[in-house]
Design a protein around this motif. Structure first.
Motif, mmCIF file in Angstrom:
data_model
loop_
_atom_site.group_PDB
_atom_site.id
_atom_site.type_symbol
_atom_site.label_atom_id
_atom_site.label_comp_id
_atom_site.label_asym_id
_atom_site.label_seq_id
_atom_site.Cartn_x
_atom_site.Cartn_y
_atom_site.Cartn_z
ATOM 1 N N GLN A 1 0.836 -1.199 0.000
ATOM 2 C CA GLN A 1 0.000 0.000 0.000
ATOM 3 C C GLN A 1 0.867 1.244 0.000
ATOM 4 N N ILE A 2 0.263 2.351 -0.416
ATOM 5 C CA ILE A 2 0.875 3.667 -0.263
ATOM 6 C C ILE A 2 -0.171 4.564 0.402
ATOM 7 N N PRO A 3 0.235 5.542 1.177
ATOM 8 C CA PRO A 3 -0.739 6.450 1.801
ATOM 9 C C PRO A 3 -1.301 7.440 0.789
ATOM 10 N N VAL A 4 -2.616 7.671 0.857
ATOM 11 C CA VAL A 4 -3.259 8.666 -0.003
ATOM 12 C C VAL A 4 -4.231 9.474 0.840
ATOM 13 N N ALA A 5 -4.554 10.659 0.357
ATOM 14 C CA ALA A 5 -5.566 11.500 0.988
ATOM 15 C C ALA A 5 -6.853 11.399 0.173
ATOM 16 N N MET A 6 -7.953 11.179 0.845
ATOM 17 C CA MET A 6 -9.252 11.085 0.193
ATOM 18 C C MET A 6 -9.904 12.460 0.148
ATOM 19 N N ARG A 7 -10.567 12.759 -0.977
ATOM 20 C CA ARG A 7 -11.229 14.052 -1.143
ATOM 21 C C ARG A 7 -12.737 13.892 -0.996
ATOM 22 N N LEU A 8 -13.430 15.018 -0.909
ATOM 23 C CA LEU A 8 -14.886 15.010 -0.872
ATOM 24 C C LEU A 8 -15.432 14.637 -2.240
ATOM 25 N N ARG A 9 -16.614 14.018 -2.256
ATOM 26 C CA ARG A 9 -17.288 13.697 -3.503
ATOM 27 C C ARG A 9 -17.582 14.977 -4.287
ATOM 28 N N LEU A 10 -17.502 14.889 -5.630
ATOM 29 C CA LEU A 10 -17.866 16.033 -6.455
ATOM 30 C C LEU A 10 -19.367 16.252 -6.459
#
Length: 247
Positions: A209-218
């Motif tokens: 795995q790699i760390p990612v940031a999740m964004r708000l839905r469009l």
């Protein structure tokens, strides 16, 4: 199904590599967001091709995706993410792609992380973009958090490495797994994440795995009801149990 698997996308490779990359975007009634998602992928990743799998939408998702520059294939009725992704992997196999990456159609996955997913494939066959690995502020609570923690604990032991987000749909795989998933990919709820991980690990492939940031839905809003959270917990336990006992 429209836009048959003989449709020819652009043929470009990862800079400095001969690897060909396909972004697969499963989409169900995402006409409000798909144009922005496809456009952002093309802007950030000019070396990839984009396939949108319209999972029986009724809002013109496929047409919007084509207008944004993606190849779009349309399922005659809704199969869920697993069914849409199986078709995507078949397309990747039949068009000789080396790497396939799933990106959700709601805009929550940031394509800027795709090069990191690709780089991590040098040491694994499947790489997960993990939301709970120290980057970003995405949080879950209650039964959903309990289910995710349980799944991550069990699958980390199976993988012999720490996996913090085993239900993430932001993931990349190599050619070997493209071929596997083109023939076998669960359509049941959570099967596309949990069961695929169990089988991948049991077949001896490495997962990281790699760390990612999740964004708000469009567009749209995710459900936060307590009932659905408890239902998620029950389904997660059942899915993991069935995945572990199946041969």
């Amino acid at each position: 199904m429209t836009d048959t698997l003989s449709s020819q996308p652009r043929a470009e490779a990862v800079p400095g590599s001969s690897a060909r990359v396909l972004i697969i975007v499963p989409a169900w009634n995402e006409a409000g967001s798909i144009e922005g998602v496809v456009g952002e992928i093309h802007d950030a990743l000019p070396f990839v091709d984009v396939l949108v799998v319209d999972d029986g939408s009724t809002d013109g998702t496929a047409g919007v995706a084509r207008g944004a520059g993606a190849v779009a294939v349309t399922l005659p009725y809704n199969l869920g993410v697993g069914g849409a992704m199986r078709l995507g992997y078949r397309y990747a196999r039949d068009h000789d792609y080396d790497i396939a990456i799933q990106v959700d159609a709601d805009g929550q996955h940031d394509p800027a992380y795709v090069p990191k997913l690709i780089d991590a494939l040098s040491g694994a066959s499947l790489v997960i973009g993990a939301r709970f690995a120290g980057e970003g502020e995405y949080r879950v609570h209650g039964p959903r958090k309990w289910a995710m923690s349980m799944l991550s604990w069990v699958l980390s032991r199976l993988a012999h490495t720490k996996l913090t987000d085993t239900t993430s749909g932001f993931r990349a795989c190599d050619r070997d797994l493209i071929n596997l998933f083109a023939e076998w990919y669960p359509v049941e709820y959570l099967g596309d994440t949990v069961e695929t991980l169990v089988r991948t690990l049991r077949l001896g492939y490495r997962v990281s795995q790699i760390p990612v940031a999740m964004r708000l839905r469009l567009t749209g809003t995710p459900s936060q009801s307590p009932f659905k959270a408890m239902l998620y917990l029950g389904r997660a336990f059942l899915t993991l149990f069935l995945a572990l006992v199946r041969r």
